[in-house]
Design a protein around this motif. Structure first.
Motif, PDB file in Angstrom:
ATOM      1  N   VAL A 260      -6.389  -0.123   0.601  1.00 30.76           N
ATOM      2  CA  VAL A 260      -4.950  -0.243   0.823  1.00 30.76           C
ATOM      3  C   VAL A 260      -4.356   1.155   1.001  1.00 30.76           C
ATOM      4  N   ALA A 264       1.440   1.615   2.002  1.00 31.44           N
ATOM      5  CA  ALA A 264       1.534   0.191   1.667  1.00 31.44           C
ATOM      6  C   ALA A 264       1.708  -0.003   0.165  1.00 31.44           C
ATOM      7  N   VAL A 267       5.328   0.745  -0.598  1.00 33.87           N
ATOM      8  CA  VAL A 267       6.180  -0.381  -0.187  1.00 33.87           C
ATOM      9  C   VAL A 267       6.057  -1.534  -1.176  1.00 33.87           C
ATOM     10  N   ALA A 268       4.817  -1.823  -1.607  1.00 34.62           N
ATOM     11  CA  ALA A 268       4.588  -2.920  -2.560  1.00 34.62           C
ATOM     12  C   ALA A 268       5.259  -2.644  -3.895  1.00 34.62           C
TER      13      ALA A 268
END
Length: 322
Positions: A260, A264, A267-268
């Motif tokens: 990942v 990302a 953002v998560a």
């Protein structure tokens, strides 16, 4: 058409609550957006501003936001970093979480606090504050006021701990590693952990965050165990392991692959906080301030005793195992 309008109003009300929570939490970062969100929800729910239709729309949205937020929380856990702490520190974390959780349940019974509230306080104080409370509230039988009370206690006593712990660390002559480990294993919210370890320097903060995340790993098994106990109490009417807990574990596994990308993960993390803030705002909207205040004294005593328990157990286990 009316249902669609109600859904839109539910999103609009919750979105406004989350935006206001983020704005206000920037003025007092220690409290965090999740805590401010539940307070704003209580304020909104205790005024005539929301109609019954609005409350129902927000309530329907709340459960979806909650489960999605907990699932994404799993992406914040880097298992290799946790394992790098070593067997002694990890043993100290497990023992501290277990003693604090079970001890708080016993203390709750002794001081006469409702079982649902005691479970939520035990989860929040032993694992990861408001996020853990949000995850647990879906599997335990509790009153609407219990969630708001537990979050308020986490904020109150976590703020107290972040002032007391650096002073005690200085008195005991602890170095940066010990101070960071003690903050990570004992203080409730992540922001509070950072503040508690901050006076000992950047190295202490880095250690504190990893130790704190090692406590978060235990969220899934604790929620699953409580869910199984609730299933037995209610005669099999709840899932053995809630689906959102399995989703949380799946996200931990995905993060462990190392595939990942960093953006990302960022953002998560933001999305998880937004979703959980929306969920806690919705939970706050279901609370009536009058009924929340009526049982305050015993809850405050439980929060104090649980805070003393986690601080003492964390220090003792770290001294014994590391």
């Amino acid at each position: 058409m009316a249902m669609t309008s109600t859904k839109i109003s539910g999103f609009a009300i919750t979105g406004a609550g989350v935006a206001a929570a983020y704005a206000l939490s920037s003025l007092w970062p220690v409290a965090g957006a999740l805590t401010v969100a539940v307070v704003l929800g209580i304020v909104a729910g205790s005024t005539p501003l929301l109609t019954d239709e609005h409350r129902q729309a927000v309530a329907r949205l709340t459960k979806r936001l909650l489960r999605a937020g907990v699932v994404l929380l799993g992406l914040q856990l880097a298992v290799p970093a946790v394992l790098a702490l070593g067997a002694g520190t990890l043993a100290a974390v497990v023992v501290t979480v277990a003693v604090t959780f079970l001890g708080t349940l016993i203390l709750g019974r002794l001081v006469g606090v409702r079982r649902g509230l005691a479970v939520l306080v035990a989860t929040g104080f032993s694992i990861c504050g408001a996020s853990a409370i949000a995850a647990m509230e879906g599997v335990v039988e509790r009153e609407d006021e219990d969630v708001a009370t537990a979050v308020a206690l986490v904020t109150c006593y976590g703020s107290l701990a972040l002032g007391v712990l650096p002073l005690l660390a200085h008195v005991f002559g602890l170095d940066a590693t010990r101070t960071g480990s003690w903050a990570g294993i004992s203080v409730h919210e992540v922001a509070q952990v950072v503040a508690a370890a901050g006076p000992a320097g950047a190295a202490a903060v880095a250690i504190a965050i990893v130790v704190k995340l090692s406590r978060v790993v235990l969220l899934a098994p604790v929620v699953a165990l409580v869910g199984a106990a609730e299933r037995t109490r209610r005669g099999g009417h709840t899932p053995l392991v809630p689906l959102f807990v399995l989703g949380f574990l799946a996200m931990v596994a995905i993060r462990g692959t190392g595939l990942v990308p960093a953006f990302a993960l960022d953002v998560a993390k933001t999305a998880s906080t937004l979703l959980l803030a929306g969920a806690l705002f919705g939970l706050g909207c279901a609370v009536r301030l009058g009924s929340l205040l009526r049982g305050g004294g015993r809850a405050l005593l439980l929060g104090l005793l649980s805070t003393l328990l986690v601080l003492a157990t964390g220090f003792g286990t770290l001294t014994a195992f590391t």
